[in-house]
Design a protein around this motif. Structure first.
Motif, short mmCIF file in Angstrom:
data_model
loop_
_atom_site.label_atom_id
_atom_site.label_comp_id
_atom_site.label_asym_id
_atom_site.label_seq_id
_atom_site.Cartn_x
_atom_site.Cartn_y
_atom_site.Cartn_z
N PRO A 64 0.82 -1.20 0.00
CA PRO A 64 0.00 0.00 0.00
C PRO A 64 0.86 1.26 0.00
N LEU A 65 0.32 2.32 -0.54
CA LEU A 65 1.04 3.59 -0.68
C LEU A 65 1.60 4.05 0.66
N ALA A 66 0.79 3.91 1.72
CA ALA A 66 1.18 4.42 3.04
C ALA A 66 2.35 3.64 3.63
N LEU A 67 2.62 2.45 3.11
CA LEU A 67 3.69 1.62 3.65
C LEU A 67 4.85 1.52 2.68
N MET A 68 4.95 2.52 1.79
CA MET A 68 5.98 2.49 0.76
C MET A 68 6.92 3.68 0.94
N PRO A 69 8.19 3.46 1.22
CA PRO A 69 9.09 4.59 1.44
C PRO A 69 9.50 5.19 0.10
N ARG A 70 9.73 6.48 0.10
CA ARG A 70 10.08 7.16 -1.16
C ARG A 70 11.45 6.75 -1.68
N GLU A 71 12.39 6.55 -0.75
CA GLU A 71 13.77 6.37 -1.18
C GLU A 71 14.01 5.04 -1.86
N VAL A 72 13.00 4.18 -1.91
CA VAL A 72 13.23 2.83 -2.41
C VAL A 72 13.57 2.85 -3.90
N GLU A 73 13.04 3.84 -4.62
CA GLU A 73 13.37 3.92 -6.06
C GLU A 73 14.84 4.24 -6.28
N GLU A 74 15.39 5.02 -5.36
CA GLU A 74 16.83 5.34 -5.48
C GLU A 74 17.70 4.11 -5.25
N MET A 75 17.12 3.06 -4.70
CA MET A 75 17.87 1.82 -4.50
C MET A 75 17.80 0.92 -5.75
N GLY A 76 17.22 1.45 -6.83
CA GLY A 76 17.17 0.67 -8.07
C GLY A 76 16.04 -0.32 -8.12
N VAL A 77 14.95 0.02 -7.43
CA VAL A 77 13.85 -0.92 -7.27
C VAL A 77 12.58 -0.30 -7.83
N GLU A 78 11.80 -1.09 -8.54
CA GLU A 78 10.55 -0.59 -9.08
C GLU A 78 9.43 -0.77 -8.06
N ILE A 79 8.53 0.22 -7.97
CA ILE A 79 7.39 0.15 -7.05
C ILE A 79 6.12 -0.15 -7.83
N THR A 80 5.30 -1.02 -7.27
CA THR A 80 3.97 -1.20 -7.85
C THR A 80 2.96 -1.36 -6.73
N HIS A 81 1.73 -1.01 -7.00
CA HIS A 81 0.67 -1.22 -6.03
C HIS A 81 -0.33 -2.27 -6.54
N ASP A 82 0.00 -2.88 -7.68
CA ASP A 82 -0.89 -3.88 -8.29
C ASP A 82 -0.26 -5.26 -8.11
N LEU A 83 -0.80 -6.01 -7.16
CA LEU A 83 -0.19 -7.30 -6.82
C LEU A 83 -0.26 -8.29 -7.98
N ASN A 84 -1.39 -8.29 -8.70
CA ASN A 84 -1.52 -9.26 -9.80
C ASN A 84 -0.44 -9.05 -10.87
N GLU A 85 -0.24 -7.80 -11.21
CA GLU A 85 0.79 -7.47 -12.21
C GLU A 85 2.17 -7.90 -11.70
N ALA A 86 2.42 -7.62 -10.41
CA ALA A 86 3.73 -7.96 -9.83
C ALA A 86 3.95 -9.47 -9.81
N LEU A 87 2.90 -10.21 -9.48
CA LEU A 87 3.03 -11.68 -9.43
C LEU A 87 3.29 -12.25 -10.82
N ALA A 88 2.67 -11.66 -11.83
CA ALA A 88 2.87 -12.14 -13.21
C ALA A 88 4.34 -11.98 -13.62
N TRP A 89 4.99 -10.99 -13.04
CA TRP A 89 6.37 -10.66 -13.41
C TRP A 89 7.41 -11.55 -12.71
N CYS A 90 7.18 -11.90 -11.45
CA CYS A 90 8.28 -12.40 -10.60
C CYS A 90 8.50 -13.91 -10.64
N ASP A 91 9.71 -14.32 -10.23
CA ASP A 91 10.02 -15.74 -10.00
C ASP A 91 9.86 -16.10 -8.52
#
Lengths: 311, 311, 311
Positions: free
Chosen positions: B191-218
């Motif tokens: 959820p947006l409220a539990l997502m820190p801003r600096e995480v993108e600077e760590m080279g990580v993509e943020i998503t709030h759509d779990l289905n899309e994220a699950l389709a992507w990951c191993d």
């Protein structure tokens, strides 16, 4: 290592110069053990030790536990932070039970003065007093004396000032008995409300003037101020206490001469001792902690018979 | 085992691929030790380790303690469940004291971010961070990586989804640093409220759509939801959270393909993860726990010099 | 030592005479070990044991811990004094995690009846019940039987009275199962409100007349009265309880004949037992404690395979 035998270490009151010296000499041997790559000896293999702490403690409990493990003893811990006893059982029943489990040595800290002595009269395990009420804390005084012996040499004629809440301090009491037996002179300094009357009968001079006391002494042993003393109305405020009895760099400079600075810990920095004193050149505060492990190894070793060699 | 030397393990931020790989390789050797009839080696005989837990913990403390005992180290535990320090003493004084008792390694968990780093700069004992605030929990990330290496092989190019309360998660942070260094791609979902801003600077993509994220990951690493987040108003209700971000069998089936399912524990079954997922075929959750002991043995071994052979 | 093999010790209900006898015989061997100058054997070297106490305990935890250490096992302790589980995790997840850390034996005390059985069905580690609710406390009954065997010889035909709060007593239940299997007769005596109905189905006679019961028996096993029974309204007052069911010297003299006096501890002196009885000539209460360590060593040894010799 021979001569004096003892079954318990209950306090330094009445302990002979010979016995104290033997513990300190034995502690020297263990200090060497602590410098080895593997600082461990099999001396107490198969000896079972129970640490019974009826009062909260971190450093004393850990110091004993490390000493025990470096002697290869088997260790079990029991802590009860509240003053009521376990399920209403008497302390004597608790101790008798632990004895029946074939525990060889009981290290006990108790909020009630005399608790270790009470047990020593009634159970056959060896008892080591790790602090009883405001009465005695003999291993703390022994480690203080070992530190001074290392730092200065002979204790005969040494001038030691104990500073702070003397009335509630088992550290003060044990130090006074031990230091006097080894020939040192002791003065105590602190506010009137924190000064017990009987201290003069122990051969100790009382002063309420810190500057005068500092000018006199070679060593200052600064006691921890229990912050609850203020709530009890025994001191007006921490700020007032600090102004009259806090050990500061400025005060030490006024007194002149190098002093050895000791504190049994934990410190209230900025109250009874300033950080630049605690961390300054004369401070042996952390060395006290190291010597504490060696002293406790020596006491445990001697109390367990001291017959096996330190391999 | 040679090459990289390190005195402390404070975090995976900035740790080289070479160092991480050496720890994981060493952990493989200890996994084999754990399979032996007597899963114990004398590597750290005479080494003293203090586990200082300033925050409640069961599994991490026990995992470290078992790792230490299987390396034949001497262990002492200190736990303080309340955030105020012991008798008002500073954490630095506590640590200095423990160092003065000749403790070789301090394993510390602390509610304050940076506490292990603060100590590492000031005392000579080796410091292992067992979790500091919401900052890092390096041994957890290392055990996660060891699990993936065993399960999948190379981490290069692996797609890892971290799911849940990223903002408060030291597990997420350490995993991101470590996985990125070893060449994996990382996405975070929550959820947006539990997502820190600096995480993108760590080279990580943020998503709030779990289905899309699950389709992507191993791999899905499901984080524990601290139930107090609801009281803090950061999530509307556990039910809402579960509906949007809970990992269910149905969701996994929709996403297609076999996923590796991880969770650092302890699990809130029915909240962030359903039981049929936690106990299902793709789950490596209990294997993580086993590998945790091996990783901690490896870290302790390397940090203590890693010179003695694993007999 | 051979024959009966068992993976768990959950209770004495249904345990064969042969199995109980084997444990008691093995405990005799460990009693001898406890008399040696170094009362320690390497039998369980490399075996890892977790003591999980979900209910407060001092003596049982320490007794198990000493038994484990004297067998050279590696030991880790977990205590949770409140009934809610760690961070909301299920007990099964806690246990599975501990199993995944390659723990061989779990000693568990739990406030919920059946907790050890639940775990034994689900994890591969050996489970020893150290007390579950008001259900069973098998090692306590085994140590009681070992004490009687030593004190009296054969248990066949022995008349044992269990006195007190039978309804809430796991000690009573385990004793009844074990004593009956070994051929002893058992009577229970206590107030109506503290007497469970099912006890008669266990082949035990109920009486509410202590004088009559004392006249009948060879042995009295006095149960601890939980003081909260009064608040629950199950007994009118401690004074009333003492008057009807307290074991006094006077009552014993009226009954005539020497009786063996037992109590599992901790005692409420002056309530369920008077001090002159507890400390008197027939009392074997402290011997029970010693035998407890030997019985637990035997159980741990047999459950771990019992193949290595007692060196």
């Amino acid at each position: 290592m021979n001569g004096v035998r003892f079954n318990h270490l209950l306090g330094l009151e009445g302990m002979s110069r010979e016995a104290i010296t033997e513990i300190l000499d034995s502690a020297e041997a263990f200090l060497e053990v602590l410098e080895r790559p593997i600082p461990k000896v099999p001396s107490l293999r198969g000896v079972t030790i129970a640490n019974l702490f009826f009062e909260p403690s971190t450093r004393t409990r850990i110091s004993f536990e490390l000493a025990e493990k470096r002697l290869s003893a088997d260790v079990t811990n029991f802590s009860s932070s509240n003053s009521s006893l376990v399920k209403g059982e008497t302390m004597l029943d608790t101790a008798r039970n632990i004895e029946a489990m074939k525990v060889d040595v009981v290290v006990i800290r108790h909020f009630a003065q005399g608790a270790p002595h009470f047990l020593a009269d009634r159970i056959s395990a060896s008892i080591i007093n790790a602090g009883d009420g405001a009465h005695e804390h003999p291993t703390q005084a022994l480690l203080d004396m070992l530190t001074l012996k290392h730092q200065i040499g002979a204790l005969d004629g040494l001038k030691v000032l104990i500073l702070g809440d003397i009335a509630h301090s088992r550290v003060a009491r044990s130090n006074i008995w031990g230091l006097r037996t080894l020939g040192a002179s002791v003065k105590v300094c602190g506010p009137l409300a924190l000064m017990p009357r009987e201290v003069e009968e122990m051969g100790v001079e009382i002063t309420h003037d810190l500057n005068e006391a500092l000018a006199w002494c070679d060593v200052v042993n600064v006691l921890r101020l229990q912050l609850e003393r203020q709530q009890e109305g025994l001191i007006p405020s921490l700020r007032d206490y600090q102004r009259s009895f806090g050990l500061t760099r400025k005060r030490l400079e006024m007194a002149g001469g190098d002093k050895v600075i000791m504190h049994p810990g934990p410190m209230n920095r900025g109250v009874e001792i300033d950080s630049d004193v605690a961390d300054g050149s004369g401070s042996v505060i952390l060395r006290q902690v190291t010597y504490g492990v060696a002293v406790r190894m020596a006491v445990l070793y001697l109390i367990s018979g001291g017959e096996r060699i330190i391999e």
